[in-house]
Design an enzyme around this catalytic site. Structure first.
Site, PDB file in Angstrom:
ATOM      1  N   ASP A 199       0.805  -1.214   0.000  1.00  0.00           N
ATOM      2  CA  ASP A 199       0.000   0.000   0.000  1.00  0.00           C
ATOM      3  C   ASP A 199       0.843   1.270   0.000  1.00  0.00           C
ATOM      4  OD1 ASP A 199      -2.810   1.117   0.626  1.00  0.00           O
ATOM      5  OD2 ASP A 199      -1.578   2.046   2.179  1.00  0.00           O
ATOM      6  N   GLU A 256       1.692  -0.661  -4.965  1.00  0.00           N
ATOM      7  CA  GLU A 256       0.848   0.460  -5.362  1.00  0.00           C
ATOM      8  C   GLU A 256       1.795   1.636  -5.600  1.00  0.00           C
ATOM      9  OE1 GLU A 256      -3.122   2.938  -3.955  1.00  0.00           O
ATOM     10  OE2 GLU A 256      -1.557   2.557  -2.508  1.00  0.00           O
ATOM     11  N   HIS A 328     -10.709  -0.969  -4.957  1.00  0.00           N
ATOM     12  CA  HIS A 328     -11.516  -0.404  -3.867  1.00  0.00           C
ATOM     13  C   HIS A 328     -11.376   1.108  -3.744  1.00  0.00           C
ATOM     14  CE1 HIS A 328      -7.516  -0.644  -2.386  1.00  0.00           C
ATOM     15  NE2 HIS A 328      -7.831   0.080  -1.328  1.00  0.00           N
ATOM     16  N   ASP A 329     -10.479   1.708  -4.524  1.00  0.00           N
ATOM     17  CA  ASP A 329     -10.292   3.165  -4.482  1.00  0.00           C
ATOM     18  C   ASP A 329     -10.879   3.854  -5.705  1.00  0.00           C
ATOM     19  OD1 ASP A 329      -8.808   3.077  -2.115  1.00  0.00           O
ATOM     20  OD2 ASP A 329      -6.912   2.801  -3.195  1.00  0.00           O
TER      21      ASP A 329
HETATM   22  C1  GLC Z   1      -4.007   3.213  -0.582  1.00  0.00           C
HETATM   23  C2  GLC Z   1      -5.263   2.399  -0.386  1.00  0.00           C
HETATM   24  C3  GLC Z   1      -6.367   3.317   0.043  1.00  0.00           C
HETATM   25  C4  GLC Z   1      -5.977   3.950   1.340  1.00  0.00           C
HETATM   26  C5  GLC Z   1      -4.610   4.627   1.252  1.00  0.00           C
HETATM   27  C6  GLC Z   1      -4.068   4.905   2.599  1.00  0.00           C
HETATM   28  O1  GLC Z   1      -4.127   4.113  -1.610  1.00  0.00           O
HETATM   29  O2  GLC Z   1      -5.553   1.687  -1.544  1.00  0.00           O
HETATM   30  O3  GLC Z   1      -7.584   2.638   0.180  1.00  0.00           O
HETATM   31  O4  GLC Z   1      -6.934   4.900   1.711  1.00  0.00           O
HETATM   32  O5  GLC Z   1      -3.652   3.838   0.609  1.00  0.00           O
HETATM   33  O6  GLC Z   1      -3.673   3.717   3.222  1.00  0.00           O
END
Ligand code: GLC
Ligand code: CA
Length: 554
Positions: A199, A256, A328-329
């Protein structure tokens, strides 16, 4: 390129809170996931990535972890987690957990101890600065709005959080903190995990010394992108993490990663890269605006095609991207990438094939295989997602009316993808016997797994065929490793590419409602997949139906 066990796999993302509720409390849970493993196995996916289910106050739905060694009781127990890993293994499936280590929760013991003794060991786990009246250490705007600095409770210090104030950033410059992170990763890998989705990892490196940048909005703050641009040498941390953890286990890791520089791709995902793979976000970030969601430009079919091809060209055969149409984002891909009014089974299948056949590792987000669509949002009070609330305020501050602001943020709300999985046409889409924690999309009576699994022509069955094709020994080598070569790239509303190999395949999608004629460069040998029952053809001349997609063996 060194061949790895994950190259030919298909991954599936589970958002545990919304997947399946086994005990009627309205919250999806790990026993619920276990009970649906056969569904996932039948679909054909191999790798399951679970969004966080560690102990958490759920301020950011689990991306705020208060104990890295425990499962949140709302999701189940450690025994449930172990059972899930074992049950997956029986089906030759792998479990990935979400590694959230840019930040923890302000309810984590480390943070509490830092508040008690900011000068002590745990103060050093965070970025703390002396509080100065009327001036912040830097003017960075957090991802979820407002400054990244907040008062450290009970002290005369402030702490940094690039996300929500309940998500204090961990200080990666501190070797003791890094040791704690590696220890935790290895502890989980010892339990038999297949690996991790990592993440927000690009944020772990802050430029030193931290400084302010020119403000870009009325609030006097600046985008966090400025500091990411200036940060150097994140690779030192990432390389160390790889060597100390994933590499020893031959574990799969998918980062990510945003904002990587083109010359960094080999370092990130080449042989011995920091990660096994990283997500391609080129399509999802298209049209985004510094001003906020309300100012974002929609994406057209030609933009979509060009984004995909640009990523493919950038990575080539250096490594493997992980391809998504949603997560999910993000809003639901079918609601975003299919022009308004044209969302139907044919166009959903076309989008599926065009994305799935790209070179890389396909990730399917729960419900995508059913063609789930955006959630209709009728009031901001219905919204759970903290990011949507922030963007709504931003839109209002920019002068939009409440109706306009709601419409603007609805298109991008993270709740779109987080509404409960649609299992059947029973109440609450069969997700729970209780009250679901988030509204169920009212279209569940038409769009649900029970209606689709037995139907050869459903979106679900199309995904199943795509997955089976990727695994077919006759085509696997081409689909996994074959080079991608665009064809007719300048043609409007048409996306076509070769996957080169022995045999070579041609994927072609008519990305519009009207028919479109193509003349194939050569006769094809076989139709491997078609989202219509027929092909209107006259030798090499084909009149594609609206949103028709074909996968041809050449
Ligand atoms: C990433 C996750 C997201 C989260 C963020 C902070 O982007 O995918 O859902 O809010 O990190 O952890
Ligand atoms: Ca439950």
């Amino acid at each position: 390129m060194v061949k790895k066990w994950w190259h030919d796999k298909v991954a599936y993302q589970i958002y545990p809170k919304s997947f399946y509720d086994s005990n009627g409390d309205g919250i999806g849970d790990i026993p619920g996931i276990i009970s649906k493993l056969d569904y996932l196995h039948d679909l054909g996916v191999d790798i399951l990535w679970l969004s966080p289910c560690y102990q958490s106050p759920l301020a950011d739905q689990g991306y705020d972890i208060s104990d890295y060694y425990n499962i949140d009781p709302r999701f189940g127990t450690m025994a449930d987690m172990e059972c899930l890993i074992a049950e997956a293994k029986k089906r030759s499936m792998y479990i990935l957990m979400d590694l959230v280590v840019n930040h923890c929760s302000d309810e984590h013991e480390w943070f509490r101890k830092a508040c008690e003794d900011p000068e002590g060991k745990y103060g050093g786990f965070f970025y703390l600065r002396d509080k100065k009246e009327g001036v912040l250490p830097t003017n960075w705007r957090s991802y979820f709005g407002g400054p990244v600095w907040d008062d450290l409770p009970g002290t005369d210090k402030q702490y940094l959080h690039v996300f929500h104030k309940k998500q204090p950033d961990l200080n990666w410059e501190n070797p003791e903190l890094r040791e704690e992170v590696y220890k935790n990763i290895n502890w989980w890998l010892d339990k038999g995990l297949g690996g991790f989705r990592i993440d927000a990892i690009i944020n772990i490196k802050k430029p030193q010394p931290m400084r302010s940048y020119p403000p870009d909005r009325e609030d006097g703050l600046c985008s966090i992108g400025n500091m990411l641009q200036e940060a150097r040498n994140v690779g030192e941390f990432l390389g160390e993490m790889r060597d100390r953890t994933f590499k020893k286990y031959d574990a799969f890791s998918v980062g990510e990663v945003f904002n990587e520089k083109p010359d960094e791709i080999p370092d990130f995902i080449g042989d011995n890269g920091y990660f096994s793979s990283m997500f391609d976000f080129n399509e999802t970030i298209f049209g985004s605006s510094q001003k906020g969601w309300y100012d974002a430009a929609p994406i057209t079919p030609d933009d979509y095609k060009n984004c995909c091809f640009a990523s493919q060209a950038k990575v080539g055969d250096i490594g493997f991207l992980s391809n998504i149409i949603e997560n999910h984002d993000e809003p639901r891909g079918v609601s975003r990438y299919i022009p308004k009014g044209d969302c139907c089974d044919e166009s959903k299948k076309m989008l599926a094939a065009l994305n799935f056949m790209l070179r890389g590792i396909p990730f399917i987000y729960q419900g995508q295989e059913l063609g789930m669509e955006n959630l209709p949002i009728s009031s901001i009070d219905e919204v759970d997602d903290i990011s949507t609330h922030d963007e709504y305020r931003v839109a209002l501050a920019a002068g939009l009316s409440p109706e306009e602001a709601l419409k603007a943020v609805s298109a991008y709300s993270r709740d779109n993808a987080r509404s409960p999985m649609q299992w059947s046409d029973e109440p609450n889409a069969g997700f729970t016997t209780g009250t679901p924690w988030l509204k169920v999309n009212p279209n569940y009576t038409a769009i649900n797994a029970a209606a689709q699994t037995g139907n050869e022509d459903s979106v679900y069955s199309f995904y199943r065929k795509l997955i089976a094709l990727r695994k077919d020994p006759a085509y696997k080598e081409t689909i996994v490793y074959g080079a991608l070569e665009p064809l007719w790239q300048d043609r409007h509303n048409l996306m076509a590419y070769y996957r080169k190999g022995n045999p070579t395949l041609l994927v072609v999608g008519n990305y519009q409602g009207d028919e479109q004629e193509i003349v194939l460069p050569a006769a094809y040998k076989k139709v491997l997949l078609n989202n219509y029952k027929d092909i209107a053809e006259n030798q090499e001349r084909i009149t594609l139906h609206g949103y028709q997609v074909l996968i041809l063996e050449m």
